[in-house]
Design an enzyme around this catalytic site. Sequence first.
Site, PDB file in Angstrom:
ATOM      1  N   SER A 109      70.110  37.618 -29.911  1.00 16.36           N
ATOM      2  CA  SER A 109      69.074  38.182 -30.785  1.00 16.36           C
ATOM      3  C   SER A 109      68.870  39.688 -30.590  1.00 16.36           C
ATOM      4  O   SER A 109      68.133  40.302 -31.361  1.00 16.36           O
ATOM      5  CB  SER A 109      67.740  37.444 -30.553  1.00 16.36           C
ATOM      6  OG  SER A 109      67.302  37.593 -29.227  1.00 16.36           O
ATOM      7  N   LYS A 144      58.044  35.914 -30.595  1.00 18.45           N
ATOM      8  CA  LYS A 144      58.475  37.307 -30.640  1.00 18.45           C
ATOM      9  C   LYS A 144      57.496  38.162 -31.437  1.00 18.45           C
ATOM     10  O   LYS A 144      57.149  39.282 -31.029  1.00 18.45           O
ATOM     11  CB  LYS A 144      59.870  37.390 -31.254  1.00 18.45           C
ATOM     12  CG  LYS A 144      60.955  36.788 -30.372  1.00 18.45           C
ATOM     13  CD  LYS A 144      62.307  36.824 -31.065  1.00 18.45           C
ATOM     14  CE  LYS A 144      63.399  36.239 -30.178  1.00 18.45           C
ATOM     15  NZ  LYS A 144      64.726  36.232 -30.842  1.00 18.45           N
TER      16      LYS A 144
END
Length: 833
Positions: A726, A769
């Site tokens: 990511s 996140k």
Amino acid sequence: MTDEPEEVDEETTDSDEGSAESIGSLMAGGMEIRVGSGGAEEDDDAFPELPNELPVLPLKNTVLFPFLLSPLLVNTPASQELIDSVLLRADRFLVCAAIRHEIEGPARAADIFDVGTVLRVVKMLKFPDGSYRLLVQGVARVGLEEILSEEPFLRARISPMDEQGDYESVEVEALTRNLSQQFNVLVAESARLSDDLQVLVANLDDPSKLADLVASNLELDVAGKQEVLEALDVTDRLRIVLGQLTKEGQELEIETEIKEKVQNEMGRTQREYVLRQQLEAIRRELGESEEGEEGAEVFRQKVEAAGLPEEAKKHAYREVERLSQMPPAAAEYGVIRSYLEWITDLPWSVLTEDRLDVVKARTILDEDHYGLEKIKDRIVEYIAVLSLKRDLKGPILCFVGPPGTGKTSLGRSVARALDRKFARISLGGVRDEAEIRGHRRTYVGAMPGRIVQSLRKAATRNPVMLLDELDKVGSDGRGDPSSALLEVLDPEQNSEFSDHYLEMPFDLSQVLFIATANQIDPVPAALRDRMEVIELPGYTVDEKVEIAKRFIVPRQVDRNGISQIDFEISEESLVRLSERYTREAGVRNLEREVGSVCRKIARNVAEGELGGPVRIEPDDLEDLLGPAKFEPEIAEADMKPGVAVGLAWTPSGGDILFVESTQMPGTGELKLTGSLGDVMRESAEAARSWLRSNADDFGLDLAKDFDARDMHVHVPSGGVPKDGPSAGVAMVIAMMSMLKGNSILPNTAMTGEITLRGKVLPVGGIKEKVLAAKRAGIRRVVLPEENRRDVEEIAEGLLDGIELSYVGSIDAALLQTMSEGTIAEPTQPQPTN
């Protein structure tokens, strides 16, 4: 005669030829028998020359040998006619031949062997019923050349068969001596054979007659004796008989050993029986009963009342019957008794009445847990369907999430909402299949598995059963517990779950199974396929604060005995506790820190230093708990070129991470530091390769910017291992920022996986996140386009003050994150690899 011969029908006999008893009875009657080199025989000169034709008497189940005496009984008309004809002859000769196989009716030529024995009638007695009792003696081996007639009895042409072999050879002498010795041993040990046979053997020095005598007294079948009769070579005959004698001696030895063991066992059993009878009589006199013995009748009543299925009931009754026939002191008595106790204690037909009030169930779930809306909705849906369809099989749910997120306590809440019993089975560290399916009763100390044990403890067959720490199950040489769980967690199979100890099926279809795991990857694929997996992503700071206010603080206040004072922890203090003193997705450590604060206050109260209202503010935490344990990453307002802000998911929630890049003169190498895993390293290499392949589109010089310079990418917090794809977007933007010399937009963070074709792929942990970015002061987050659906699951209030942008390519990500004018939109299609 003292020993009557067995009956002989028209063609058969079962006589015991050549036995010592028959010979002894004949001697007692005054018949002169000469014992010497010829064995038990009359003078050789008394026998005339053999005729060419003689009547044939077929014998069933026996073979007669030359020179040996044998009793016969003749009691059928045809046989009597044959004997009458023989008695008219001066020599009184006839031929006997054994029948090859079982037959019905008179024997024919094809039914008898081609080799027989000429017999001479030595003595005869006739009875009033017309039957004859004969004593015959073998004369010689003969071959039946041709059957001349079959009516009224068999008549054949015969030819003498001369014996062969050197009687004086060393081999014959050794075989003869060995045969005599072994036969004497057999006679001494066998109750079937008379001791007179030892005298006969001692006076026989003819190897041929010795072999015939021994063979006639062995328990051989017709084929075995016929083989001896047809053996003309004396050496071969001695070998055959010696082999059969050795075999019979071994059989006798084994038989004797078995008899001795049986007699010893019977002796012990008889002694135990007598002692138990005496003990029982003593107890009756003293008025005492056997301690703890309920008896078979009590178990019959228990089996009847247990509500077992028909097959299980039959099996249980069989065990009760075994118990009734077994003395209490027997070793297996306790095993059967324990087995029956387990069977009768299980809830075969006991069901708890479910609470099917959907509203009440939702209220209970909300009382016990904050958030977790997806799981609560699933439980409420199950209750709703169950209220409409009462025979619904229990679902197999699996709660997956970080430690401390309330998975286990949620199982208890589900049981309370349904008003069912709760059973918990900890699977952490379980490595033995028998823990699930139980041990077979053949093992000492055998017990059912944990599934059956939990059902017995719950006393109902529809509890809520929590299989805790499913991902911690191991396997070794004792089996794989995960494989044993396949049957337990399959709604199509668990209605007939078979425990090794019970040895009968038990219905688990009404049990509501809930499994918990921290990670789903260690769980075998076949087991995952049988469960409905519901993920618990972890709590945000706001959720932790709310949980602390509703549950943690009141619980710790009560546990630490300070409920009598006005105690309060401010919301700001709870936020600081969550961010600075703990780093987790759950709330376990938060509860520990709150408990530590409460203990400090309790100590002050006990010492008399406090008595009035107490409110804990953020500034008080350092005095109570010491310096903060964690410092959160804070976004920098003024970013330098070559630095980008990425977003990461951790088991304790989300976090931001800085990706730093720089260049120096070199040979075009790429250096990566910061405890990066293989996947993260590959993302950095993919980012650099994409930039090289598209250098012309962004005004970059391959020779100057790449080949002549080394690039170094670093991710701070080097002591913390990092991995995953990511960070790809953050790396390519950090590299571009460094190459162009321009910083990215302030308060901007990004996440996403990149490809060499320039695409941005979706990643996981979006909720964690985004909330981590908000906590760090980020105002703008760039996400992959395909993660738009994940954002929809985040409560709207949590996204206040943050702007979300979605990109599907690296080009779009550069436009969204770099300063205006730094990156121009490409004018030509992006190359693909």
